[in-house]
Every structure is written in structure tokens, then in C-alpha cells.
Design a protein around this motif. Structure first.
Motif, PDB file in Angstrom:
ATOM      1  N   GLN A   9     -39.277 -62.101  35.331  1.00 20.78           N
ATOM      2  CA  GLN A   9     -37.896 -62.562  35.201  1.00 20.78           C
ATOM      3  C   GLN A   9     -37.511 -62.848  33.751  1.00 20.78           C
ATOM      4  O   GLN A   9     -36.441 -62.458  33.307  1.00 20.78           O
ATOM      5  N   SER A  10     -38.362 -63.516  32.990  1.00 24.66           N
ATOM      6  CA  SER A  10     -38.027 -63.845  31.605  1.00 24.66           C
ATOM      7  C   SER A  10     -37.950 -62.578  30.757  1.00 24.66           C
ATOM      8  O   SER A  10     -37.126 -62.475  29.849  1.00 24.66           O
ATOM      9  N   GLU A  12     -36.878 -59.674  31.764  1.00 19.74           N
ATOM     10  CA  GLU A  12     -35.587 -59.050  32.072  1.00 19.74           C
ATOM     11  C   GLU A  12     -34.457 -59.720  31.297  1.00 19.74           C
ATOM     12  O   GLU A  12     -33.592 -59.045  30.734  1.00 19.74           O
ATOM     13  N   ARG A  13     -34.468 -61.025  31.228  1.00 26.23           N
ATOM     14  CA  ARG A  13     -33.432 -61.742  30.470  1.00 26.23           C
ATOM     15  C   ARG A  13     -33.495 -61.380  28.989  1.00 26.23           C
ATOM     16  O   ARG A  13     -32.463 -61.191  28.348  1.00 26.23           O
ATOM     17  N   LEU A  16     -31.951 -57.915  28.455  1.00 26.46           N
ATOM     18  CA  LEU A  16     -30.489 -57.971  28.566  1.00 26.46           C
ATOM     19  C   LEU A  16     -29.864 -58.569  27.309  1.00 26.46           C
ATOM     20  O   LEU A  16     -28.834 -58.084  26.841  1.00 26.46           O
ATOM     21  N   ARG A  17     -30.491 -59.593  26.733  1.00 25.30           N
ATOM     22  CA  ARG A  17     -30.000 -60.160  25.465  1.00 25.30           C
ATOM     23  C   ARG A  17     -30.058 -59.121  24.355  1.00 25.30           C
ATOM     24  O   ARG A  17     -29.143 -58.990  23.550  1.00 25.30           O
TER      25      ARG A  17
END
Length: 50
Positions: A9-10, A12-13, A16-17
């Protein structure tokens, strides 16, 4: 349905950033979940539209 494994999950974030910050994000190796629940190795490439 969520296709990003819980332990990614981290990651993926962060990707995206990176896409939001510039014209191109570098390819990276990761894993996604198949509908049946098994992990699939992938090499996505992300590009933002100019």
C-alpha cells in the motif's frame, strides 16, 4: 476490489505522488492481486498526460 496487496500500500501511494509531481515515473517491479487472490508480479509504467 483492491488489487494492491496489503504489504504494498505505501509503495502505491509513493508511485502516485511521483506521477503527480512530474511528467514520467520510472518503471518499477511490484506485485498485484489476481481476482482469485494469488499474487502476480508486474512491471507497470506510469505516464501523466501533458
Amino acid at each position: 476490489m483492491l488489487f494492491v496487496p496489503e504489504d504494498r500500500q505505501s509503495e502505491e501511494r509513493a508511485v502516485l505522488r511521483q506521477v503527480c509531481a512530474g511528467p514520467k515515473a520510472e518503471p518499477y517491479e511490484t506485485a498485484r492481486l489476481h481476482r482469485g487472490g494469488r499474487s502476480v508480479d508486474v512491471l507497470p509504467q506510469c505516464h501523466s498526460n501533458p
